[in-house]
Design a protein around this motif. Sequence first.
Motif, PDB file in Angstrom:
ATOM      1  N   ASN A  87       8.306   3.603   0.611  1.00 44.31           N
ATOM      2  CA  ASN A  87       8.475   4.186  -0.703  1.00 44.31           C
ATOM      3  C   ASN A  87       9.266   5.481  -0.527  1.00 44.31           C
ATOM      4  N   ASP A  88      10.354   5.643  -1.259  1.00 42.91           N
ATOM      5  CA  ASP A  88      11.199   6.835  -1.118  1.00 42.91           C
ATOM      6  C   ASP A  88      10.441   8.123  -1.416  1.00 42.91           C
ATOM      7  N   GLU A  89       9.567   8.103  -2.412  1.00 40.51           N
ATOM      8  CA  GLU A  89       8.790   9.299  -2.744  1.00 40.51           C
ATOM      9  C   GLU A  89       7.838   9.671  -1.615  1.00 40.51           C
ATOM     10  N   ASP A  90       7.282   8.681  -0.943  1.00 37.07           N
ATOM     11  CA  ASP A  90       6.405   8.956   0.202  1.00 37.07           C
ATOM     12  C   ASP A  90       7.201   9.593   1.336  1.00 37.07           C
ATOM     13  N   SER A  91       8.407   9.105   1.567  1.00 41.46           N
ATOM     14  CA  SER A  91       9.273   9.687   2.602  1.00 41.46           C
ATOM     15  C   SER A  91       9.567  11.140   2.273  1.00 41.46           C
ATOM     16  N   LYS A  92       9.910  11.417   1.023  1.00 40.59           N
ATOM     17  CA  LYS A  92      10.183  12.792   0.601  1.00 40.59           C
ATOM     18  C   LYS A  92       8.957  13.672   0.789  1.00 40.59           C
ATOM     19  N   ARG A  93       7.782  13.154   0.449  1.00 38.36           N
ATOM     20  CA  ARG A  93       6.531  13.899   0.586  1.00 38.36           C
ATOM     21  C   ARG A  93       6.284  14.278   2.055  1.00 38.36           C
ATOM     22  N   LEU A  94       6.500  13.344   2.965  1.00 31.33           N
ATOM     23  CA  LEU A  94       6.280  13.606   4.387  1.00 31.33           C
ATOM     24  C   LEU A  94       7.337  14.567   4.952  1.00 31.33           C
ATOM     25  N   ILE A  95       8.576  14.430   4.519  1.00 36.60           N
ATOM     26  CA  ILE A  95       9.631  15.351   4.963  1.00 36.60           C
ATOM     27  C   ILE A  95       9.313  16.761   4.476  1.00 36.60           C
ATOM     28  N   GLN A  96       8.892  16.887   3.224  1.00 35.00           N
ATOM     29  CA  GLN A  96       8.528  18.192   2.685  1.00 35.00           C
ATOM     30  C   GLN A  96       7.375  18.801   3.486  1.00 35.00           C
ATOM     31  N   PHE A 148      -3.453  14.187   7.171  1.00 33.42           N
ATOM     32  CA  PHE A 148      -4.052  13.023   6.528  1.00 33.42           C
ATOM     33  C   PHE A 148      -4.178  13.196   5.017  1.00 33.42           C
ATOM     34  N   LYS A 149      -4.288  14.415   4.517  1.00 33.02           N
ATOM     35  CA  LYS A 149      -4.271  14.635   3.066  1.00 33.02           C
ATOM     36  C   LYS A 149      -2.923  14.203   2.495  1.00 33.02           C
ATOM     37  N   VAL A 150      -1.847  14.547   3.200  1.00 36.66           N
ATOM     38  CA  VAL A 150      -0.505  14.133   2.755  1.00 36.66           C
ATOM     39  C   VAL A 150      -0.384  12.616   2.820  1.00 36.66           C
ATOM     40  N   ILE A 151      -0.858  12.013   3.901  1.00 34.14           N
ATOM     41  CA  ILE A 151      -0.819  10.548   4.032  1.00 34.14           C
ATOM     42  C   ILE A 151      -1.572   9.905   2.868  1.00 34.14           C
ATOM     43  N   ASN A 152      -2.751  10.435   2.538  1.00 37.97           N
ATOM     44  CA  ASN A 152      -3.568   9.856   1.466  1.00 37.97           C
ATOM     45  C   ASN A 152      -2.924  10.004   0.092  1.00 37.97           C
ATOM     46  N   GLN A 153      -2.032  10.970  -0.081  1.00 36.70           N
ATOM     47  CA  GLN A 153      -1.323  11.149  -1.352  1.00 36.70           C
ATOM     48  C   GLN A 153      -0.180  10.157  -1.527  1.00 36.70           C
ATOM     49  N   CYS A 154       0.221   9.510  -0.462  1.00 33.54           N
ATOM     50  CA  CYS A 154       1.318   8.543  -0.537  1.00 33.54           C
ATOM     51  C   CYS A 154       0.896   7.312  -1.328  1.00 33.54           C
ATOM     52  N   ASP A 155       1.834   6.751  -2.064  1.00 35.05           N
ATOM     53  CA  ASP A 155       1.551   5.579  -2.898  1.00 35.05           C
ATOM     54  C   ASP A 155       1.580   4.276  -2.103  1.00 35.05           C
ATOM     55  N   GLY A 156       2.488   4.181  -1.155  1.00 34.95           N
ATOM     56  CA  GLY A 156       2.624   2.950  -0.376  1.00 34.95           C
ATOM     57  C   GLY A 156       2.035   3.098   1.008  1.00 34.95           C
ATOM     58  N   ASN A 168      -1.589   0.914   9.775  1.00 35.66           N
ATOM     59  CA  ASN A 168      -1.447   1.504   8.453  1.00 35.66           C
ATOM     60  C   ASN A 168      -2.359   2.726   8.360  1.00 35.66           C
ATOM     61  N   LEU A 169      -1.770   3.915   8.302  1.00 34.09           N
ATOM     62  CA  LEU A 169      -2.555   5.144   8.258  1.00 34.09           C
ATOM     63  C   LEU A 169      -3.222   5.392   6.913  1.00 34.09           C
ATOM     64  N   SER A 207      -8.364   2.996  10.043  1.00 38.52           N
ATOM     65  CA  SER A 207      -7.241   3.302  10.929  1.00 38.52           C
ATOM     66  C   SER A 207      -7.139   4.800  11.191  1.00 38.52           C
ATOM     67  N   GLN A 208      -7.431   5.621  10.179  1.00 40.59           N
ATOM     68  CA  GLN A 208      -7.390   7.069  10.369  1.00 40.59           C
ATOM     69  C   GLN A 208      -8.426   7.503  11.403  1.00 40.59           C
ATOM     70  N   TYR A 209      -9.645   6.991  11.293  1.00 41.89           N
ATOM     71  CA  TYR A 209     -10.688   7.347  12.258  1.00 41.89           C
ATOM     72  C   TYR A 209     -10.324   6.864  13.656  1.00 41.89           C
ATOM     73  N   PHE A 210      -9.818   5.641  13.734  1.00 40.11           N
ATOM     74  CA  PHE A 210      -9.408   5.096  15.026  1.00 40.11           C
ATOM     75  C   PHE A 210      -8.277   5.931  15.628  1.00 40.11           C
ATOM     76  N   SER A 211      -7.296   6.277  14.814  1.00 38.72           N
ATOM     77  CA  SER A 211      -6.161   7.064  15.279  1.00 38.72           C
ATOM     78  C   SER A 211      -6.592   8.438  15.758  1.00 38.72           C
ATOM     79  N   MET A 212      -7.490   9.067  15.026  1.00 38.47           N
ATOM     80  CA  MET A 212      -7.957  10.391  15.417  1.00 38.47           C
ATOM     81  C   MET A 212      -8.690  10.332  16.751  1.00 38.47           C
TER      82      MET A 212
END
Length: 80
Positions: A65-74, A15-23, A36-37, A42-47
């Motif tokens: 967002n391409d940068e968000d995709s890269k962040r999650l892949i990394q 969730f820290k990585v999710i929160n760093q995403c721009d989109g 939408n995570l 939604s995060q609390y519900f999902s957990m």
Amino acid sequence: MKLKMRNISNLDTFFKVINQCDGAVELSLPEGGSVNLKSKLSQYFSMATVFSNGSIKELSLTTHNDEDSKRLIQYMVQGC
């Protein structure tokens, strides 16, 4: 971009990585639709529901967002 993520065991880091995403980062639900995570509610519900056993075997995410995709892949490459 649609992403399949597997074997997530550290939900706090996830969730820290999710929160760093721009989109929006959307979790595809098995019964259809998505959540939408980036939303804290939604995060609390999902957990409480999807991630109730403490780890995630597999989930499908959609990013807009391409940068968000890269962040999650990394995140997945570095280990969960």
